[in-house]
Design a protein around this motif. Structure first.
Motif, short mmCIF file in Angstrom:
data_model
loop_
_atom_site.label_atom_id
_atom_site.label_comp_id
_atom_site.label_asym_id
_atom_site.label_seq_id
_atom_site.Cartn_x
_atom_site.Cartn_y
_atom_site.Cartn_z
N ASN A 121 0.85 -1.19 0.00
CA ASN A 121 0.00 0.00 0.00
C ASN A 121 0.88 1.24 0.00
N ALA A 122 0.44 2.26 -0.70
CA ALA A 122 1.16 3.54 -0.75
C ALA A 122 0.15 4.64 -1.00
N SER A 123 0.56 5.87 -0.79
CA SER A 123 -0.31 7.03 -1.04
C SER A 123 0.43 8.09 -1.81
N LEU A 124 -0.29 8.74 -2.71
CA LEU A 124 0.20 9.89 -3.46
C LEU A 124 -0.79 11.02 -3.24
N VAL A 125 -0.34 12.24 -3.36
CA VAL A 125 -1.25 13.39 -3.34
C VAL A 125 -1.21 13.98 -4.74
N ILE A 126 -2.40 14.04 -5.37
CA ILE A 126 -2.52 14.53 -6.74
C ILE A 126 -3.58 15.62 -6.79
N SER A 127 -3.28 16.70 -7.50
CA SER A 127 -4.24 17.80 -7.64
C SER A 127 -4.81 17.82 -9.06
N GLY A 128 -5.93 18.48 -9.18
CA GLY A 128 -6.61 18.64 -10.47
C GLY A 128 -7.63 19.75 -10.33
N GLY A 129 -8.87 19.44 -10.63
CA GLY A 129 -9.94 20.41 -10.48
C GLY A 129 -10.41 20.97 -11.80
N ALA A 130 -11.59 21.57 -11.78
CA ALA A 130 -12.23 22.09 -12.99
C ALA A 130 -11.43 23.20 -13.66
N CYS A 131 -10.67 23.96 -12.90
CA CYS A 131 -9.92 25.08 -13.46
C CYS A 131 -8.49 24.73 -13.84
N ALA A 132 -8.06 23.51 -13.55
CA ALA A 132 -6.68 23.10 -13.84
C ALA A 132 -6.55 22.66 -15.29
N CYS A 133 -5.38 22.89 -15.86
CA CYS A 133 -5.10 22.39 -17.21
C CYS A 133 -4.78 20.90 -17.18
N HIS A 134 -4.00 20.50 -16.17
CA HIS A 134 -3.54 19.12 -16.07
C HIS A 134 -3.49 18.69 -14.61
N ILE A 135 -3.50 17.38 -14.39
CA ILE A 135 -3.28 16.87 -13.05
C ILE A 135 -1.82 17.06 -12.69
N LYS A 136 -1.53 17.04 -11.38
CA LYS A 136 -0.16 17.26 -10.94
C LYS A 136 0.08 16.46 -9.66
#
Length: 147
Positions: A121-136
């Motif tokens: 098991n592992a965890s990552l933190v990823i951002s996005g959202g309606a106003c974002a161009c790309h995930i990060k």
């Protein structure tokens, strides 16, 4: 007098038509001004993670999942593993943009080694959202090693 009644009726009818048109066009309007102006590239971002065995060699998985802790949504295109190298798995891509918050969501990864049957098991933190161009990817490992 009859002409005045007809004019009055036409004015009332016109007023009601305009009022109804305003109500109908104002309902369901999405306010796009909440997103700042930006210039986005046409690339399609994908965040992947690779798995290695205890000797540092590529590990083959019998199962893999990436789940957004906040929403419970499964991310990535789990059926398209054959598009990636042997031990590389997609966690999320721009197709998941609206499933992610702009602040970043914790993505829980669970993998099972096909040889040893060990679970990792592992965890990552990823951002996005309606106003974002790309995930990060904000944090988390690029490579996960089985013990």
């Amino acid at each position: 007098m009859r002409k005045d009644n007809k004019t009055c009726f036409m004015l009332k009818r016109t007023f009601l038509f305009i009022a109804a048109a305003l109500v109908i066009t104002s309902c369901g309007k999405k306010d796009i001004s909440t997103c700042p102006d930006k210039v986005c590239t046409e690339e399609f971002a994908t965040i992947t993670v690779s798995f290695i065995d205890k000797d540092g060699k590529p590990a083959t998985l019998s199962s893999f999942s990436a789940v957004n802790k906040r929403t419970g949504d499964t991310l990535g295109h789990q059926k398209q593993y054959d598009l990636y190298p042997e031990n590389v798995y997609p966690v999320a891509d721009d197709g998941d943009l609206d499933k992610l918050s702009s602040e970043g969501d914790i993505i829980n990864i669970k993998a099972v080694d096909s040889v040893t049957k060990k679970v990792k098991n592992a965890s990552l933190v990823i951002s996005g959202g309606a106003c974002a161009c790309h995930i990060k990817k904000l944090s988390g490992p690029d490579t996960i090693q089985f013990d």
